[in-house]
Write an enzyme that holds these catalytic residues in place. Structure first.
Site, PDB file in Angstrom:
ATOM      1  N   ARG A 242      86.847 -54.507   2.767  1.00  0.00           N
ATOM      2  CA  ARG A 242      88.145 -55.030   2.374  1.00  0.00           C
ATOM      3  C   ARG A 242      88.155 -55.328   0.888  1.00  0.00           C
ATOM      4  O   ARG A 242      87.128 -55.746   0.336  1.00  0.00           O
ATOM      5  CB  ARG A 242      88.439 -56.363   3.095  1.00  0.00           C
ATOM      6  CG  ARG A 242      89.048 -56.228   4.467  1.00  0.00           C
ATOM      7  CD  ARG A 242      90.488 -55.711   4.399  1.00  0.00           C
ATOM      8  NE  ARG A 242      91.067 -55.543   5.715  1.00  0.00           N
ATOM      9  CZ  ARG A 242      90.949 -54.443   6.476  1.00  0.00           C
ATOM     10  NH1 ARG A 242      90.274 -53.410   6.048  1.00  0.00           N
ATOM     11  NH2 ARG A 242      91.540 -54.383   7.665  1.00  0.00           N
ATOM     12  N   GLU A 271      95.458 -54.161  -3.168  1.00  0.00           N
ATOM     13  CA  GLU A 271      95.890 -52.768  -2.958  1.00  0.00           C
ATOM     14  C   GLU A 271      97.311 -52.726  -2.382  1.00  0.00           C
ATOM     15  O   GLU A 271      97.713 -53.644  -1.682  1.00  0.00           O
ATOM     16  CB  GLU A 271      94.903 -52.043  -2.026  1.00  0.00           C
ATOM     17  CG  GLU A 271      94.837 -52.596  -0.617  1.00  0.00           C
ATOM     18  CD  GLU A 271      93.734 -51.937   0.226  1.00  0.00           C
ATOM     19  OE1 GLU A 271      92.577 -51.922  -0.219  1.00  0.00           O
ATOM     20  OE2 GLU A 271      94.067 -51.467   1.317  1.00  0.00           O
ATOM     21  N   HIS A 289      92.103 -46.169   0.784  1.00  0.00           N
ATOM     22  CA  HIS A 289      91.941 -46.846   2.090  1.00  0.00           C
ATOM     23  C   HIS A 289      92.127 -45.853   3.251  1.00  0.00           C
ATOM     24  O   HIS A 289      93.050 -45.997   4.065  1.00  0.00           O
ATOM     25  CB  HIS A 289      92.920 -48.024   2.218  1.00  0.00           C
ATOM     26  CG  HIS A 289      92.470 -49.034   3.228  1.00  0.00           C
ATOM     27  ND1 HIS A 289      92.722 -50.379   3.130  1.00  0.00           N
ATOM     28  CD2 HIS A 289      91.769 -48.881   4.389  1.00  0.00           C
ATOM     29  CE1 HIS A 289      92.210 -51.017   4.170  1.00  0.00           C
ATOM     30  NE2 HIS A 289      91.629 -50.125   4.961  1.00  0.00           N
TER      31      HIS A 289
HETATM   32  C1  8YV Z   1      93.116 -49.137   8.792  1.00  0.00           C
HETATM   33  C2  8YV Z   1      91.098 -50.661   8.433  1.00  0.00           C
HETATM   34  O1  8YV Z   1      93.417 -47.816   8.507  1.00  0.00           O
HETATM   35  O2  8YV Z   1      90.709 -50.870  10.737  1.00  0.00           O
HETATM   36  C3  8YV Z   1      90.713 -51.424   9.647  1.00  0.00           C
HETATM   37  O3  8YV Z   1      90.385 -52.625   9.515  1.00  0.00           O
HETATM   38  O4  8YV Z   1      90.926 -51.109   7.364  1.00  0.00           O
HETATM   39  C4  8YV Z   1      91.658 -49.290   8.526  1.00  0.00           C
HETATM   40  O5  8YV Z   1      90.948 -48.584   9.505  1.00  0.00           O
HETATM   41  C5  8YV Z   1      94.027 -50.013   8.012  1.00  0.00           C
HETATM   42  O6  8YV Z   1      93.784 -51.359   8.246  1.00  0.00           O
HETATM   43  C6  8YV Z   1      95.484 -49.722   8.399  1.00  0.00           C
HETATM   44  O7  8YV Z   1      95.660 -49.978   9.757  1.00  0.00           O
END
Ligand code: 8YV
Length: 332
Positions: A242, A271, A289
């Site tokens: 993150r 972001e 991402h």
């Molecule tokens: C997602 C992510 O694509 O699952 C997670 O925590 O960071 C990613 O796989 C993003 O959060 C959008 O849903």
């Protein structure tokens, strides 16, 4: 006579097949046009909705919960759930669910993609070629760092961290060390081939460091100037966890000053904005991402979010609740 279907909101565009599946169980309001809603428009669209299919980027806090008193469940299509204010959700008796497991291997693959690309200067090489600088072979051209046989450090040893450890050990013959809030059970350490070390040791010993820990107040800027100063000057840093876990300004400075060799990032503080200092250096691989972005994993993530909604409203119970205490409170 038809039974009333619970009203839900799907706030971003997702696969039509998931919408159709949800429509079998719910009165669905969706945003298939992917309109860029403001917070106010989002809250307006949520009015009267009992369930929310979220992507993981929508902040679910006291202000939103107060404005949407009908809301009972938010199903994230993501494993991370730092968009949830859990105390506020508990106070409003709103359940949150996430989507663990289904994206583990896909995201671990991407961690390695960034590690390899940054260590071997793949995107830098592509820019060099596209810009017409490749006129002849040169002995020292774009020399990078080896990944195989080196020491891989992993900060955060949940499912994805363990999948990265397996890739490192089995695929690349790496010596794998890790640090985590709690040490893994001995059998998991044995199976992943990973050795537990303190955080400073991890930073000092790792040839390459991958971050896979969840974001929380306690992991905010877990990697800042002081931590970067402990790393090897030849090290590559990868963040697939993150934004906010890394102090992006400090990382930009460390890359500019060659304090570390390179970085591969999928996530950023604030972001989709990216710190200008990161955009200004060439020893970095930047991805928007997309760690879990494969067609089959997106469907699996969406299906798990849908399962959670269906289970919550139609009896079987949600599969992956993150604050199950809400269910007990509702039942009591
Ligand atoms: C997602 C992510 O694509 O699952 C997670 O925590 O960071 C990613 O796989 C993003 O959060 C959008 O849903």
């Amino acid at each position: 006579m038809g039974v009333t279907k619970p009203p839900i909101l799907v706030c971003r565009a997702i696969a039509q097949e998931t919408i159709e599946r949800l429509e079998q169980h719910f009165d669905v309001r969706s945003n298939q046009g992917d309109e860029p809603w403001s917070r106010e428009q989002f809250i307006a669209a949520l009015q009267g909705r009992e369930g929310l299919f979220a992507t993981g980027g929508e902040r679910i806090d006291a202000q939103l919960l107060q404005a949407c008193p009908q809301l009972r469940i938010v199903a994230n299509m993501s494993v991370g759930f730092n968009n949830f204010d859990i105390p506020a959700m508990n106070a409003h008796r709103v359940l949150g669910t996430n989507a663990p497991g289904v994206l583990t291997e896909t995201t671990a693959d991407f961690g390695f993609a960034l590690l390899l690309a940054a260590a071997r200067r793949v995107t830098e090489g592509e820019r060099y070629l596209r810009e017409g600088h490749w006129t002849r072979w040169e002995y020292g051209m774009l020399q990078g760092a080896d990944v195989h046989g080196t020491t891989l450090g992993i900060l955060g040893m949940g499912r994805i961290g363990q999948a990265i450890a397996r890739r490192g050990r089995l695929g690349f013959g790496m010596n794998v060390i890790y640090h985590n809030r709690s040490r893994l059970a001995a059998d998991v350490e044995l199976e992943t081939g990973a050795t537990y070390v303190g955080k400073d040791e991890l930073l000092k010993q790792a040839d390459h460091l991958v971050l896979v820990l969840p974001y929380s107040a306690s992991s905010h800027h877990a990697i800042g100037a002081a931590e970067l100063a402990l790393m090897k000057p030849s090290a590559v840093l990868v963040n697939i966890a993150r934004g906010g876990i890394v102090d992006d300004a400090a990382l930009a400075a460390a890359l500019r000053n060659k304090r570390i060799a390179a970085a591969g990032l999928d996530v950023y503080e604030g972001e989709p904005a990216v710190h200008p200092g990161l955009l200004a250096v060439s020893n970095i691989v930047l991805a928007p991402h997309i760690g879990s972005a494969t067609a089959s994993t997106r469907i699996a993530m969406a299906n798990l979010a849908a399962d959670n909604l269906v289970g919550f409203f139609h009896g079987a119970g949600p599969k992956t609740p993150v604050n199950p205490e809400v269910l007990n409170a509702v039942a009591a």
